[in-house]
Design a protein around this motif. Sequence first.
Motif, PDB file in Angstrom:
ATOM      1  N   GLY A  88      52.677  42.896  76.922  1.00  0.00           N
ATOM      2  CA  GLY A  88      51.639  42.082  77.721  1.00  0.00           C
ATOM      3  C   GLY A  88      50.679  43.054  78.301  1.00  0.00           C
ATOM      4  N   GLY A  89      50.412  44.361  77.589  1.00  0.00           N
ATOM      5  CA  GLY A  89      49.194  45.073  78.033  1.00  0.00           C
ATOM      6  C   GLY A  89      49.748  46.334  78.891  1.00  0.00           C
ATOM      7  N   LEU A  90      51.179  46.328  79.204  1.00  0.00           N
ATOM      8  CA  LEU A  90      51.833  47.236  80.345  1.00  0.00           C
ATOM      9  C   LEU A  90      51.857  48.566  79.544  1.00  0.00           C
ATOM     10  N   LEU A  91      51.899  48.833  78.195  1.00  0.00           N
ATOM     11  CA  LEU A  91      52.105  49.993  77.663  1.00  0.00           C
ATOM     12  C   LEU A  91      51.778  49.765  76.063  1.00  0.00           C
ATOM     13  N   GLY A  92      51.412  51.133  75.466  1.00  0.00           N
ATOM     14  CA  GLY A  92      51.139  51.346  74.291  1.00  0.00           C
ATOM     15  C   GLY A  92      51.958  52.569  73.668  1.00  0.00           C
ATOM     16  N   ALA A  93      52.426  52.809  72.489  1.00  0.00           N
ATOM     17  CA  ALA A  93      53.353  53.942  72.359  1.00  0.00           C
ATOM     18  C   ALA A  93      53.195  54.104  70.727  1.00  0.00           C
ATOM     19  N   ASN A  94      53.153  55.534  70.581  1.00  0.00           N
ATOM     20  CA  ASN A  94      53.347  56.115  69.258  1.00  0.00           C
ATOM     21  C   ASN A  94      53.995  57.360  69.308  1.00  0.00           C
ATOM     22  N   ARG A  95      54.285  58.065  67.718  1.00  0.00           N
ATOM     23  CA  ARG A  95      54.879  59.059  67.785  1.00  0.00           C
ATOM     24  C   ARG A  95      53.790  59.966  66.576  1.00  0.00           C
ATOM     25  N   LEU A  96      53.564  61.341  66.984  1.00  0.00           N
ATOM     26  CA  LEU A  96      52.780  61.852  65.828  1.00  0.00           C
ATOM     27  C   LEU A  96      53.386  63.215  65.442  1.00  0.00           C
ATOM     28  N   VAL A  97      53.194  63.438  64.334  1.00  0.00           N
ATOM     29  CA  VAL A  97      53.789  64.655  63.766  1.00  0.00           C
ATOM     30  C   VAL A  97      52.641  65.526  63.395  1.00  0.00           C
ATOM     31  N   SER A 131      50.808  74.263  67.674  1.00  0.00           N
ATOM     32  CA  SER A 131      50.538  75.847  67.597  1.00  0.00           C
ATOM     33  C   SER A 131      50.569  76.313  66.170  1.00  0.00           C
ATOM     34  N   ALA A 132      50.096  77.246  65.826  1.00  0.00           N
ATOM     35  CA  ALA A 132      50.162  77.899  64.474  1.00  0.00           C
ATOM     36  C   ALA A 132      51.282  78.477  64.033  1.00  0.00           C
ATOM     37  N   ASP A 133      52.254  78.386  64.889  1.00  0.00           N
ATOM     38  CA  ASP A 133      53.680  78.763  64.506  1.00  0.00           C
ATOM     39  C   ASP A 133      54.569  77.747  63.621  1.00  0.00           C
ATOM     40  N   GLY A 134      54.095  76.483  63.721  1.00  0.00           N
ATOM     41  CA  GLY A 134      55.070  75.683  63.073  1.00  0.00           C
ATOM     42  C   GLY A 134      54.472  73.993  63.346  1.00  0.00           C
ATOM     43  N   PRO A 135      55.021  73.275  62.630  1.00  0.00           N
ATOM     44  CA  PRO A 135      54.867  71.775  62.955  1.00  0.00           C
ATOM     45  C   PRO A 135      55.307  71.313  64.125  1.00  0.00           C
ATOM     46  N   ALA A 136      54.906  70.273  64.689  1.00  0.00           N
ATOM     47  CA  ALA A 136      55.152  69.748  66.110  1.00  0.00           C
ATOM     48  C   ALA A 136      55.096  68.350  65.901  1.00  0.00           C
ATOM     49  N   GLU A 137      55.955  67.779  66.889  1.00  0.00           N
ATOM     50  CA  GLU A 137      56.079  66.394  67.042  1.00  0.00           C
ATOM     51  C   GLU A 137      56.231  65.860  68.272  1.00  0.00           C
ATOM     52  N   PHE A 138      55.337  64.796  68.892  1.00  0.00           N
ATOM     53  CA  PHE A 138      55.815  64.291  69.816  1.00  0.00           C
ATOM     54  C   PHE A 138      55.479  62.579  70.193  1.00  0.00           C
ATOM     55  N   PHE A 139      55.841  62.204  71.280  1.00  0.00           N
ATOM     56  CA  PHE A 139      56.149  60.898  71.598  1.00  0.00           C
ATOM     57  C   PHE A 139      54.852  60.667  72.660  1.00  0.00           C
ATOM     58  N   ALA A 140      54.148  59.592  72.619  1.00  0.00           N
ATOM     59  CA  ALA A 140      52.934  59.333  73.549  1.00  0.00           C
ATOM     60  C   ALA A 140      52.957  58.006  73.759  1.00  0.00           C
ATOM     61  N   VAL A 141      52.814  57.639  75.467  1.00  0.00           N
ATOM     62  CA  VAL A 141      52.779  56.390  75.892  1.00  0.00           C
ATOM     63  C   VAL A 141      51.407  56.234  76.703  1.00  0.00           C
ATOM     64  N   LEU A 142      50.909  55.273  76.622  1.00  0.00           N
ATOM     65  CA  LEU A 142      49.412  55.039  77.291  1.00  0.00           C
ATOM     66  C   LEU A 142      49.739  54.159  78.134  1.00  0.00           C
TER      67      LEU A 142
END
Length: 157
Positions: A36-45, A102-113
């Motif tokens: 209902g518009g409280l949040l949006g969420a995604n994961r990015l690699v 970073s240039a050292d390797g892949p990264a992954e995170f979870f994001a909430v708006l």
Amino acid sequence: MPRKPQAMIVHERDAEEVSLPGGGRFHLLEDSRATGGLLGANRLVLPPGADGTRPHRHRLSTELFYVLDGTMEFLVDDTLTAVGKGALIVVPPGTVHAFGASADGPAEFFAVLTPGIERFGYFRQLGRIARGEAGWDSMDDLHERYDVHFVGGSRWR
């Protein structure tokens, strides 16, 4: 009018995946409809050294990031900081920020708006741009709709 918030479970197998060059990808989890518009969420690699976004701000929403793996570089206002697995980053409305692996390797995170804005169309378009299927100018009319306002960033890579 926003829908009434509902409890929800999104399994990884049910999340839409938007591919990015070099093995990167968005996992689109919640586009604020069920909440209902409280949040949006995604994961990015992101692959090593890849930018997630250039400096921008949101007028309406707070963005929360949780690093799941690897090391991310975050620009918040004028401060560039490397953050690793387990780090939490909270960016309030109006704060300029950018991020990448970073240039050292892949990264992954979870994001909430929060509050949530239906932004999956924005992430799909970013995927098309990153894959060379559309030009950056295709975003020109989308900034207000998705509350993403790009700004200069002298310290961003």
